[in-house]
Design a protein around this motif. Structure first.
Motif, PDB file in Angstrom:
ATOM      1  N   GLN A   6       4.318 -31.622   2.163  1.00 14.14           N
ATOM      2  CA  GLN A   6       4.918 -30.808   1.106  1.00 14.14           C
ATOM      3  C   GLN A   6       4.620 -31.527  -0.200  1.00 14.14           C
ATOM      4  N   LEU A   7       4.253 -30.748  -1.193  1.00 14.50           N
ATOM      5  CA  LEU A   7       4.006 -31.274  -2.528  1.00 14.50           C
ATOM      6  C   LEU A   7       4.817 -30.409  -3.489  1.00 14.50           C
ATOM      7  N   VAL A   8       5.564 -31.049  -4.367  1.00 14.49           N
ATOM      8  CA  VAL A   8       6.397 -30.330  -5.333  1.00 14.49           C
ATOM      9  C   VAL A   8       6.010 -30.802  -6.734  1.00 14.49           C
ATOM     10  N   ASN A  31      -3.763 -19.112  -1.183  1.00 19.01           N
ATOM     11  CA  ASN A  31      -2.963 -19.763  -0.159  1.00 19.01           C
ATOM     12  C   ASN A  31      -3.166 -19.135   1.211  1.00 19.01           C
ATOM     13  N   THR A  32      -3.410 -17.845   1.251  1.00 19.16           N
ATOM     14  CA  THR A  32      -3.688 -17.184   2.529  1.00 19.16           C
ATOM     15  C   THR A  32      -4.976 -17.753   3.129  1.00 19.16           C
ATOM     16  N   VAL A  33      -5.999 -17.880   2.316  1.00 21.45           N
ATOM     17  CA  VAL A  33      -7.284 -18.407   2.772  1.00 21.45           C
ATOM     18  C   VAL A  33      -7.142 -19.847   3.269  1.00 21.45           C
ATOM     19  N   HIS A  34      -6.324 -20.647   2.588  1.00 19.27           N
ATOM     20  CA  HIS A  34      -6.211 -22.073   2.904  1.00 19.27           C
ATOM     21  C   HIS A  34      -4.985 -22.428   3.746  1.00 19.27           C
ATOM     22  N   THR A  35      -4.295 -21.420   4.268  1.00 16.19           N
ATOM     23  CA  THR A  35      -3.116 -21.613   5.113  1.00 16.19           C
ATOM     24  C   THR A  35      -2.070 -22.504   4.433  1.00 16.19           C
ATOM     25  N   ILE A  36      -1.812 -22.207   3.184  1.00 12.67           N
ATOM     26  CA  ILE A  36      -0.785 -22.909   2.424  1.00 12.67           C
ATOM     27  C   ILE A  36       0.399 -21.972   2.264  1.00 12.67           C
ATOM     28  N   THR A  37       1.580 -22.509   2.474  1.00 15.46           N
ATOM     29  CA  THR A  37       2.806 -21.744   2.261  1.00 15.46           C
ATOM     30  C   THR A  37       3.625 -22.446   1.187  1.00 15.46           C
ATOM     31  N   GLY A  38       4.664 -21.773   0.698  1.00 15.83           N
ATOM     32  CA  GLY A  38       5.501 -22.411  -0.297  1.00 15.83           C
ATOM     33  C   GLY A  38       6.300 -21.440  -1.122  1.00 15.83           C
ATOM     34  N   ARG A  46       8.807 -22.330 -17.642  1.00 16.74           N
ATOM     35  CA  ARG A  46       8.615 -23.481 -16.759  1.00 16.74           C
ATOM     36  C   ARG A  46       8.462 -23.042 -15.311  1.00 16.74           C
ATOM     37  N   PHE A  47       7.585 -23.736 -14.602  1.00 17.08           N
ATOM     38  CA  PHE A  47       7.376 -23.509 -13.179  1.00 17.08           C
ATOM     39  C   PHE A  47       7.910 -24.682 -12.371  1.00 17.08           C
ATOM     40  N   LEU A  48       8.408 -24.366 -11.201  1.00 16.52           N
ATOM     41  CA  LEU A  48       8.729 -25.347 -10.170  1.00 16.52           C
ATOM     42  C   LEU A  48       8.098 -24.790  -8.907  1.00 16.52           C
ATOM     43  N   GLN A  49       7.206 -25.554  -8.286  1.00 17.50           N
ATOM     44  CA  GLN A  49       6.504 -25.034  -7.120  1.00 17.50           C
ATOM     45  C   GLN A  49       6.462 -26.059  -6.000  1.00 17.50           C
ATOM     46  N   LEU A  50       6.597 -25.524  -4.784  1.00 14.15           N
ATOM     47  CA  LEU A  50       6.435 -26.299  -3.563  1.00 14.15           C
ATOM     48  C   LEU A  50       5.241 -25.728  -2.818  1.00 14.15           C
ATOM     49  N   LEU A  51       4.312 -26.589  -2.450  1.00 17.99           N
ATOM     50  CA  LEU A  51       3.159 -26.218  -1.638  1.00 17.99           C
ATOM     51  C   LEU A  51       3.263 -26.981  -0.328  1.00 17.99           C
ATOM     52  N   LYS A  56      -5.494 -31.982   2.939  1.00 15.29           N
ATOM     53  CA  LYS A  56      -6.731 -31.686   2.202  1.00 15.29           C
ATOM     54  C   LYS A  56      -6.598 -30.377   1.425  1.00 15.29           C
ATOM     55  N   GLN A  57      -6.041 -29.355   2.067  1.00  9.47           N
ATOM     56  CA  GLN A  57      -5.895 -28.046   1.428  1.00  9.47           C
ATOM     57  C   GLN A  57      -4.876 -28.084   0.290  1.00  9.47           C
ATOM     58  N   VAL A  58      -3.751 -28.754   0.518  1.00  3.82           N
ATOM     59  CA  VAL A  58      -2.707 -28.846  -0.518  1.00  3.82           C
ATOM     60  C   VAL A  58      -3.229 -29.626  -1.723  1.00  3.82           C
ATOM     61  N   HIS A  59      -3.901 -30.746  -1.480  1.00  6.25           N
ATOM     62  CA  HIS A  59      -4.435 -31.538  -2.588  1.00  6.25           C
ATOM     63  C   HIS A  59      -5.489 -30.771  -3.371  1.00  6.25           C
ATOM     64  N   SER A  60      -6.325 -30.007  -2.676  1.00  5.91           N
ATOM     65  CA  SER A  60      -7.337 -29.196  -3.344  1.00  5.91           C
ATOM     66  C   SER A  60      -6.683 -28.125  -4.213  1.00  5.91           C
ATOM     67  N   THR A  61      -5.671 -27.464  -3.682  1.00  6.63           N
ATOM     68  CA  THR A  61      -4.955 -26.433  -4.445  1.00  6.63           C
ATOM     69  C   THR A  61      -4.281 -27.043  -5.663  1.00  6.63           C
ATOM     70  N   PHE A  62      -3.646 -28.202  -5.487  1.00  5.86           N
ATOM     71  CA  PHE A  62      -2.969 -28.859  -6.605  1.00  5.86           C
ATOM     72  C   PHE A  62      -3.989 -29.274  -7.678  1.00  5.86           C
ATOM     73  N   ALA A  63      -5.153 -29.719  -7.271  1.00  9.13           N
ATOM     74  CA  ALA A  63      -6.202 -30.086  -8.237  1.00  9.13           C
ATOM     75  C   ALA A  63      -6.610 -28.864  -9.065  1.00  9.13           C
ATOM     76  N   HIS A  64      -6.708 -27.692  -8.419  1.00  9.90           N
ATOM     77  CA  HIS A  64      -7.039 -26.463  -9.151  1.00  9.90           C
ATOM     78  C   HIS A  64      -5.925 -26.092 -10.130  1.00  9.90           C
ATOM     79  N   ILE A  65      -4.680 -26.252  -9.709  1.00 10.86           N
ATOM     80  CA  ILE A  65      -3.546 -25.941 -10.600  1.00 10.86           C
ATOM     81  C   ILE A  65      -3.587 -26.834 -11.832  1.00 10.86           C
ATOM     82  N   LYS A  66      -3.877 -28.118 -11.637  1.00 11.47           N
ATOM     83  CA  LYS A  66      -3.931 -29.050 -12.772  1.00 11.47           C
ATOM     84  C   LYS A  66      -5.027 -28.674 -13.760  1.00 11.47           C
TER      85      LYS A  66
END
Length: 134
Positions: A6-8, A31-38, A46-51, A56-66
């Motif tokens: 989990q990454l918040v 997230n559907t493609v990468h099997t990420i839920t949250g 302001r956003f607050l998000q849990l992935l 590997k998938q969560v870190h890749s998604t977080f890198a895109h968000i940044k």
């Protein structure tokens, strides 16, 4: 058994709220493609998000968000290994908290102010807020 994390994080919206639907639909597709839920919570710019998912998938998604121009001040609050998903039925649950709903969460209002410093001191409060805001 696959490893899960989990990454918040918190961030600020760049631009106006008209992009919220686009952000949510992009998250659902990705997230559907990468099997990420949250869960994605938004209030007053302001956003607050849990992935959650495979690291590997969560870190890749977080890198895109940044790198996403619609987010600024992206701040990692918490990353932890989990044994099972908390959001098994949501590829990305979304909740837009109104001012009135935020007033009902008076104990948590401070976390959505300033530079998110209260979250930095107590990152596990983010999980509590996400669970509470159904």
């Amino acid at each position: 058994m696959m490893s899960l994390i989990q990454l918040v994080y918190v961030s600020r919206l760049v631009g106006d709220e008209s992009v919220l639907r686009s952000i949510h639909s992009h998250a659902v597709r990705n997230n559907t493609v990468h099997t990420i839920t949250g869960k994605l919570l938004y209030t007053n710019g302001r956003f607050l998000q849990l992935l959650e998912g495979e690291p590997k998938q969560v870190h890749s998604t977080f890198a895109h968000i940044k790198q996403d121009a619609r987010h600024s001040d992206v701040t990692l609050l918490l990353e932890q290994t989990i044994s099972e998903r908390a959001y098994t039925h949501w590829n990305m649950d979304f909740k837009h908290l109104s001012d009135a709903e935020l007033e009902q969460l008076s104990a948590y209002k401070v976390y959505f102010q300033d530079n998110f410093s209260a979250f930095k001191v107590q990152p596990y409060i983010a999980l509590e807020i996400l669970r509470y805001c159904v």
